[in-house]
Design a protein around this motif. Structure first.
Motif, mmCIF file in Angstrom:
data_model
loop_
_atom_site.group_PDB
_atom_site.id
_atom_site.type_symbol
_atom_site.label_atom_id
_atom_site.label_comp_id
_atom_site.label_asym_id
_atom_site.label_seq_id
_atom_site.Cartn_x
_atom_site.Cartn_y
_atom_site.Cartn_z
ATOM 1 N N GLY A 293 0.806 -1.210 0.000
ATOM 2 C CA GLY A 293 0.000 0.000 0.000
ATOM 3 C C GLY A 293 0.838 1.258 0.000
ATOM 4 O O GLY A 293 0.663 2.149 -0.856
ATOM 5 N N TYR A 294 1.780 1.367 0.937
ATOM 6 C CA TYR A 294 2.574 2.606 0.974
ATOM 7 C C TYR A 294 3.670 2.617 -0.082
ATOM 8 O O TYR A 294 4.267 3.663 -0.346
ATOM 9 N N PHE A 295 3.961 1.464 -0.699
ATOM 10 C CA PHE A 295 4.861 1.429 -1.849
ATOM 11 C C PHE A 295 4.335 2.341 -2.956
ATOM 12 O O PHE A 295 5.099 3.013 -3.651
ATOM 13 N N VAL A 296 3.020 2.398 -3.098
ATOM 14 C CA VAL A 296 2.398 3.211 -4.145
ATOM 15 C C VAL A 296 2.174 4.651 -3.697
ATOM 16 O O VAL A 296 2.518 5.602 -4.414
ATOM 17 N N THR A 297 1.605 4.844 -2.511
ATOM 18 C CA THR A 297 1.160 6.191 -2.121
ATOM 19 C C THR A 297 2.265 7.086 -1.570
ATOM 20 O O THR A 297 2.198 8.304 -1.731
ATOM 21 N N ALA A 298 3.281 6.513 -0.920
ATOM 22 C CA ALA A 298 4.301 7.352 -0.282
ATOM 23 C C ALA A 298 5.041 8.249 -1.276
ATOM 24 O O ALA A 298 5.161 9.461 -1.056
ATOM 25 N N GLY B 173 0.967 5.514 4.356
ATOM 26 C CA GLY B 173 2.022 6.176 3.586
ATOM 27 C C GLY B 173 1.723 7.642 3.356
ATOM 28 O O GLY B 173 2.617 8.503 3.441
ATOM 29 N N MET B 174 0.471 7.975 3.095
ATOM 30 C CA MET B 174 0.083 9.364 2.877
ATOM 31 C C MET B 174 0.257 10.196 4.142
ATOM 32 O O MET B 174 0.774 11.322 4.101
ATOM 33 N N VAL B 175 -0.141 9.640 5.278
ATOM 34 C CA VAL B 175 -0.060 10.390 6.541
ATOM 35 C C VAL B 175 1.384 10.588 6.975
ATOM 36 O O VAL B 175 1.800 11.695 7.346
ATOM 37 N N VAL B 176 2.181 9.517 6.927
ATOM 38 C CA VAL B 176 3.567 9.592 7.412
ATOM 39 C C VAL B 176 4.373 10.598 6.612
ATOM 40 O O VAL B 176 5.085 11.442 7.174
ATOM 41 N N ILE C 48 11.960 13.295 -0.413
ATOM 42 C CA ILE C 48 13.005 12.280 -0.285
ATOM 43 C C ILE C 48 12.507 11.095 0.538
ATOM 44 O O ILE C 48 12.765 9.932 0.213
ATOM 45 N N VAL C 49 11.775 11.374 1.610
ATOM 46 C CA VAL C 49 11.209 10.287 2.420
ATOM 47 C C VAL C 49 10.232 9.461 1.584
ATOM 48 O O VAL C 49 10.257 8.222 1.614
ATOM 49 N N GLY C 50 9.376 10.143 0.827
ATOM 50 C CA GLY C 50 8.408 9.434 0.001
ATOM 51 C C GLY C 50 9.070 8.549 -1.041
ATOM 52 O O GLY C 50 8.678 7.386 -1.224
ATOM 53 N N SER D 207 12.063 7.307 -0.874
ATOM 54 C CA SER D 207 12.800 6.221 -0.204
ATOM 55 C C SER D 207 11.886 5.060 0.151
ATOM 56 O O SER D 207 12.346 3.929 0.314
ATOM 57 N N TYR D 208 10.579 5.331 0.249
ATOM 58 C CA TYR D 208 9.653 4.262 0.612
ATOM 59 C C TYR D 208 9.428 3.269 -0.529
ATOM 60 O O TYR D 208 8.818 2.215 -0.312
ATOM 61 N N ILE D 209 9.912 3.564 -1.728
ATOM 62 C CA ILE D 209 9.828 2.569 -2.810
ATOM 63 C C ILE D 209 10.724 1.375 -2.481
ATOM 64 O O ILE D 209 10.240 0.241 -2.393
ATOM 65 N N PRO D 210 12.041 1.573 -2.269
ATOM 66 C CA PRO D 210 12.862 0.425 -1.847
ATOM 67 C C PRO D 210 12.549 -0.029 -0.424
ATOM 68 O O PRO D 210 12.656 -1.221 -0.117
ATOM 69 N N VAL D 211 12.149 0.915 0.437
ATOM 70 C CA VAL D 211 11.841 0.547 1.827
ATOM 71 C C VAL D 211 10.695 -0.456 1.875
ATOM 72 O O VAL D 211 10.755 -1.450 2.613
#
Length: 437
Positions: free
Chosen positions: A75-80, A133-136, A379-381, A383-387
């Motif tokens: 889920g957050y892989f997409v939205t972050a 992912g959106m909130v964080v 940058i955080v968003g 980074s959540y792709i590999p994270v």
């Protein structure tokens, strides 16, 4: 003389000790929101045993439990990353937080309703991750708008401690609701009550200091001088991609997040392996205390930086503390937490490793806000792709290794390697000096 007088006035305004009631209110409400969001994220872990005992849901989850657990990371892989682009470009973190929290809460509510089919439950958990992912990511943008640059570390550590408080709260309260009313009730509670609080949060927290109807002129002036204005920014991807420190922060965040997720995915197994009882609640309590202590440490380090009139060692001590946190956690986890050591050594070493981990987090995350405050959320968003992909292995894969082989050496080595690489990179190339964007 006029320029010198203006500079002195500006410096005095930046260092003036003020009581900032609206800033404090934003921090407290964001902390509570983080507690509830974390509760939605970790609720399934706390009630999984009850879910597996369910005659309907437990039947198809016996072989596919890990599939359900990994769904939230997709889920957050997409939205972050998409959220990172949006909030930097639009400067609308409040709207994104509201929208993301609504998605997460509705998905949490739907999870027990979807408890008759694996795909439906996976979809519900993936949507919970999407909202998370959106909130964080949006929270980072809200922090730089509302929080003075001198308080980034305190703000990040305080809000982040809500993540662990949420783990404790969901585990404790979710277990109570499950025992009395069944596991379905826990998901309903953690969806309805958070939505009610979101309404209050939306009313109290303004999108920026300028938009707050009751902020005092003194507080507004102070925040205008020391916080980032709520203005949309050009993404400047090409410029950021050419910056070495941006890449270092990106890589360090990815490696840290993998190690962090791995530690808290196996923490319950570790404590049971050492003590033969589940004392995870005590460990999480210790973490919350660590976070507030780490903020005090970094405040002291910042004072030393300001006292260094020569500028020779400016920021170096702070950077060293962040690197030492990463390497210290790796050393204690790998060398002293293995099954070959005594119970006392393993417990003390694990407690020390968590203390180092907290300082590492406070170090590099507040550094990210210091170096690129306007683009930190981006940058955080990204980074959540590999994270997200690495966290699937950290959350699901390492648990599978423990369940299948009981090989603690492999698990601890994986975590220590990630922390060590991050610590070396940050120690050699890291910097907290702001770049011009």
């Amino acid at each position: 003389p006029r320029i010198m007088e203006e500079a002195a006035t500006s410096k005095k305004r930046e260092s003036l000790p003020l009581y900032l009631p609206k800033r404090s209110t934003v921090l407290v409400y964001c902390f509570i929101l983080t507690v509830l969001l974390s509760g939605q994220y970790h609720l399934l872990d706390g009630v999984m045993e009850a879910v597996l005992r369910d005659e309907v849901t437990g039947e198809f989850l016996k072989l596919d439990q890990f599939m359900l657990e990994l769904a939230i990371h997709l889920g957050y892989f997409v939205t972050a990353p998409l959220t990172g682009f949006f909030v930097v470009k639009s400067a609308q973190p409040k709207k994104t937080i509201i929208f993301g929290f609504i998605i997460s809460s509705l998905a949490t509510f739907y999870t027990p309703i979807a408890g008759t089919a694996l795909f439906s439950m996976m979809w519900a958990r993936a949507m919970t991750g999407a909202g998370l992912g959106m909130v964080v990511v949006s929270m980072y943008q809200l922090v730089v708008i509302w929080i003075p640059k001198q308080e980034y570390t305190r703000a990040i550590t305080f809000i982040t401690s809500g993540y662990y408080a949420g783990m404790m709260f969901s585990d404790l309260w979710g277990s109570v609701l499950t025992k009395i009313y069944g596991w379905h009730s826990a998901f309903y509670w953690f969806s309805i009550v958070p939505l009610l609080f979101l309404a209050l949060w939306s009313y109290v927290v303004s999108k920026s200091p300028e938009a707050h109807p009751k902020i005092t002129p003194m507080e507004l002036s102070y925040l205008r001088a020391n916080a980032i204005p709520a203005e949309g920014q050009a993404l400047k991807l090409g410029y950021l991609a050419k910056s070495q420190i941006v890449w270092i922060l990106f890589i360090c965040n990815v490696l840290f997040q993998f190690a962090h997720t791995a530690i808290f995915s196996v923490i319950q197994f570790f404590i049971v392996d050492v003590l033969w009882i589940d004392f995870t609640f005590g460990a999480l309590t210790l973490i919350v205390l660590y976070y507030n202590l780490s903020a005090m440490i970094f405040d002291y380090v910042l004072k030393l930086d300001k006292a260094d009139a020569s500028g020779k060692n400016n920021r170096k001590l702070r950077e060293a503390v962040g690197s030492a946190g990463l390497l210290g956690c790796a050393i204690f986890l790998k060398l002293f937490c293995g099954s070959s050591h005594s119970t006392a050594v393993r417990l003390v070493s694990f407690a020390l490793s968590l203390a180092f981990l907290v300082n590492a987090y406070a170090g590099h995350l507040s550094a990210l806000l210091d170096v690129i405050p306007r683009h930190a959320a981006l940058i955080v968003g990204l980074s959540y792709i590999p994270v997200a992909l690495m966290n699937i292995w950290a959350h699901v894969g390492l648990r599978w290794v423990l369940d299948s082989t009981g090989n603690w050496s492999f698990v601890l080595s994986s975590i220590a390697a990630s922390l060590s690489i991050s610590g070396i990179l940050w120690g050699v190339f890291g910097s907290t000096e702001r770049i011009s964007t």
